[in-house]
Design an enzyme around this catalytic site. Structure first.
Site, PDB file in Angstrom:
ATOM      1  N   ASN A 236      48.695  45.167  38.295  1.00 23.39           N
ATOM      2  CA  ASN A 236      49.421  44.278  37.390  1.00 23.39           C
ATOM      3  C   ASN A 236      48.944  44.522  35.960  1.00 23.39           C
ATOM      4  O   ASN A 236      48.112  45.393  35.713  1.00 23.39           O
ATOM      5  CB  ASN A 236      49.234  42.806  37.805  1.00 23.39           C
ATOM      6  CG  ASN A 236      47.775  42.414  37.849  1.00 23.39           C
ATOM      7  OD1 ASN A 236      47.087  42.397  36.830  1.00 23.39           O
ATOM      8  ND2 ASN A 236      47.275  42.109  39.047  1.00 23.39           N
TER       9      ASN A 236
ATOM     10  N   LYS B 232      50.061  62.313  49.916  1.00 22.21           N
ATOM     11  CA  LYS B 232      51.051  61.844  48.941  1.00 22.21           C
ATOM     12  C   LYS B 232      52.400  61.668  49.616  1.00 22.21           C
ATOM     13  O   LYS B 232      52.895  62.564  50.309  1.00 22.21           O
ATOM     14  CB  LYS B 232      51.166  62.852  47.799  1.00 22.21           C
ATOM     15  CG  LYS B 232      52.200  62.464  46.759  1.00 22.21           C
ATOM     16  CD  LYS B 232      52.331  63.525  45.684  1.00 22.21           C
ATOM     17  CE  LYS B 232      53.452  63.178  44.704  1.00 22.21           C
ATOM     18  NZ  LYS B 232      53.636  64.238  43.687  1.00 22.21           N
TER      19      LYS B 232
ATOM     20  N   PRO C 252      43.189  38.398  51.152  1.00 23.78           N
ATOM     21  CA  PRO C 252      42.492  37.099  51.198  1.00 23.78           C
ATOM     22  C   PRO C 252      42.747  36.303  49.914  1.00 23.78           C
ATOM     23  O   PRO C 252      42.813  36.878  48.824  1.00 23.78           O
ATOM     24  CB  PRO C 252      41.016  37.495  51.299  1.00 23.78           C
ATOM     25  CG  PRO C 252      40.997  38.909  51.769  1.00 23.78           C
ATOM     26  CD  PRO C 252      42.256  39.538  51.253  1.00 23.78           C
TER      27      PRO C 252
ATOM     28  N   ILE D 113      41.116  34.336  47.462  1.00 26.08           N
ATOM     29  CA  ILE D 113      39.721  34.102  47.068  1.00 26.08           C
ATOM     30  C   ILE D 113      39.520  32.677  46.574  1.00 26.08           C
ATOM     31  O   ILE D 113      38.544  32.018  46.932  1.00 26.08           O
ATOM     32  CB  ILE D 113      39.289  35.118  45.986  1.00 26.08           C
ATOM     33  CG1 ILE D 113      39.487  36.551  46.497  1.00 26.08           C
ATOM     34  CG2 ILE D 113      37.825  34.895  45.605  1.00 26.08           C
ATOM     35  CD1 ILE D 113      39.218  37.614  45.441  1.00 26.08           C
ATOM     36  N   LEU D 114      40.447  32.190  45.748  1.00 25.68           N
ATOM     37  CA  LEU D 114      40.295  30.846  45.196  1.00 25.68           C
ATOM     38  C   LEU D 114      40.320  29.792  46.305  1.00 25.68           C
ATOM     39  O   LEU D 114      39.469  28.891  46.344  1.00 25.68           O
ATOM     40  CB  LEU D 114      41.398  30.567  44.172  1.00 25.68           C
ATOM     41  CG  LEU D 114      41.384  29.191  43.520  1.00 25.68           C
ATOM     42  CD1 LEU D 114      40.074  28.959  42.773  1.00 25.68           C
ATOM     43  CD2 LEU D 114      42.569  29.024  42.566  1.00 25.68           C
TER      44      LEU D 114
ATOM     45  N   LYS E 120      44.327  24.608  46.688  1.00 30.71           N
ATOM     46  CA  LYS E 120      43.238  25.589  46.698  1.00 30.71           C
ATOM     47  C   LYS E 120      41.856  24.940  46.629  1.00 30.71           C
ATOM     48  O   LYS E 120      40.843  25.632  46.694  1.00 30.71           O
ATOM     49  CB  LYS E 120      43.374  26.538  45.496  1.00 30.71           C
ATOM     50  CG  LYS E 120      44.760  27.141  45.345  1.00 30.71           C
ATOM     51  CD  LYS E 120      44.963  28.352  46.208  1.00 30.71           C
ATOM     52  CE  LYS E 120      46.352  28.933  45.962  1.00 30.71           C
ATOM     53  NZ  LYS E 120      46.551  30.268  46.430  1.00 30.71           N
TER      54      LYS E 120
END
Length: 403
Positions: free
Chosen positions: A208, A287, A303, A305-306, A340
């Site tokens: 990103n 590739k 996963p 994480i927070l 969360k």
């Protein structure tokens, strides 16, 4: 508001020319910069260079007759908020270690009671000499702070450690030492920053636009406020901050494992990294070749994480998350705060002019269990302090209840 005074000591050595860049940068940031040079330093760069850059007279000789009524070395020592020596030669470090004062620089240095920052620069053999290393340890014992030398090609032709640290690193150290109030002293803060990269094949990966600027600003603010900081960072182009542990990772799994390993150590966790929600189910060994107009890839969930850390947190730990949205900012961030298990969410809208990836400013809304606060546009550096101060308030309340 009075300017902060920085005394910059310049010792003899080829790296002395880099001090001009440091003096110029500090002056432009609004500091009152006073340069003291050793006699040997004037063989490499002229005092007039520093006088032009700082608009202050340079001191060299202890017995210079062109002085004001006050004793110059005592006057500067009393006024200094920080004493920086860059470059610091082996000779000057030896004098600092043993309290020798035989010129203007060492005399003022010995008289000063402010924090002292030393940036060594010398031949590799001199730096690695056990005597020099012993002198450095003595200086540290007396409370002096060092910015480690870099490695590379040296002016003498040797390759190794001994180059003056990058000016950006010295400035980073200066900013840390100039913050006198250390409310986070003795606390452990973990910060995640930057993007993650998820491999598709040996050539391509998915990522990103996160630059890591916000997370790095939070980590520096925590360090400057006295915390022992671990920065877990994805791949970014930013220089790593000094005076903190930096753990470099690439994938979401690696970041999860790095944070999980610290679950029992932190007082405050700030999860500002932009972690990929998905990864490829099976990374291709070769590739991937073009096959028609469509490409099908199977993904699996990474996963969270927070959420994981929110579930694991102890009663005396604080967890902060970030939410970047393109619509329904408060609604989505509120869900994140509740679902969360976070104590605080920093939410920002990607399509606001002053917010978003790679920018130096941000516009955020802070959400806690006690309410919602929209902040004005501010630099990410200033926002880092704002976030850490709010997290400290939450921590104090928590521990007040626990105790």
């Amino acid at each position: 508001m009075n300017k902060k005074t920085i005394v910059l000591g310049v010792c003899g050595g080829i790296a002395a020319y880099k001090s001009a860049q440091l003096a110029s940068s500090l002056y432009k940031k609004g500091y009152d910069v006073h340069v003291i040079m050793t006699k040997n330093a004037t063989e490499f760069i002229t005092p007039m260079t520093f006088e032009t850059l700082t608009h202050n007279r340079v001191s060299v000789g202890t017995f210079d007759r062109n002085f004001q009524y006050d004793v110059n070395h005592i006057s500067l020592a009393k006024r200094a908020d920080l004493f920086v020596v860059a470059p610091a030669s082996a000779n000057c470090i030896a004098k600092f270690a043993h309290g020798l004062a035989d010129d203007m620089l060492t005399t003022t240095f010995l008289a000063a009671s402010c924090p002292k920052l030393i940036a060594p620069a010398m031949n590799t053999g001199m730096l690695n000499n056990p005597i020099t290393q012993h002198n450095i340890e003595i200086c540290k014992k007396y409370g002096m702070t060092f910015v480690e030398s870099d490695s590379g090609y040296l002016a003498c032709g040797d390759v190794g450690k001994g180059r003056l640290a990058e000016i950006e690193d010295i400035e980073d150290a200066i900013e840390s030492l100039l913050v006198k109030d250390k409310p986070l002293k003795g606390m452990k803060v973990v910060v995640t920053a930057g993007p993650t990269q998820e491999d598709l094949d040996p050539v391509r990966f998915m990522t990103n636009h996160s630059s890591g600027k916000m997370g790095y600003a939070v980590a520096r603010a925590a360090r400057n406020l006295g915390a022992d900081v671990t920065l877990v960072t994805g791949p970014v182009s930013l220089r790593k901050p000094v005076f903190m542990d930096v753990v470099e990772v690439r994938t979401a799994i690696q970041m999860f494992e790095a944070v999980e390993a610290l679950k029992d150590e932190y007082d405050i966790l700030v999860k500002s990294a932009a972690v990929s929600d998905y990864r490829v189910e099976r990374v291709s060994d070769h590739k991937m070749k073009k096959q028609g107009n469509q490409l099908t890839i199977d993904f699996v969930t990474n996963p969270d994480i927070l959420a994981h850390m929110g579930q694991l947190k102890k009663a005396n730990q604080v967890v902060c998350g970030f939410a970047m949205e393109t619509q329904d900012l408060v609604e989505n961030a509120t869900k994140k705060l509740v679902n969360k298990g976070a104590d605080l969410i920093v939410a920002n809208q990607l399509n606001e002019d002053a917010a978003g990836f790679k920018k130096d400013t941000n516009v955020v809304t802070i959400l806690t269990g006690e309410g919602i606060t929209k902040l004005d546009v501010m630099s990410k550096e200033a926002l880092g302090y704002e976030i850490m101060n709010r997290l400290l308030q939450i921590l104090v309340k928590k521990r007040g209840i626990v105790c």
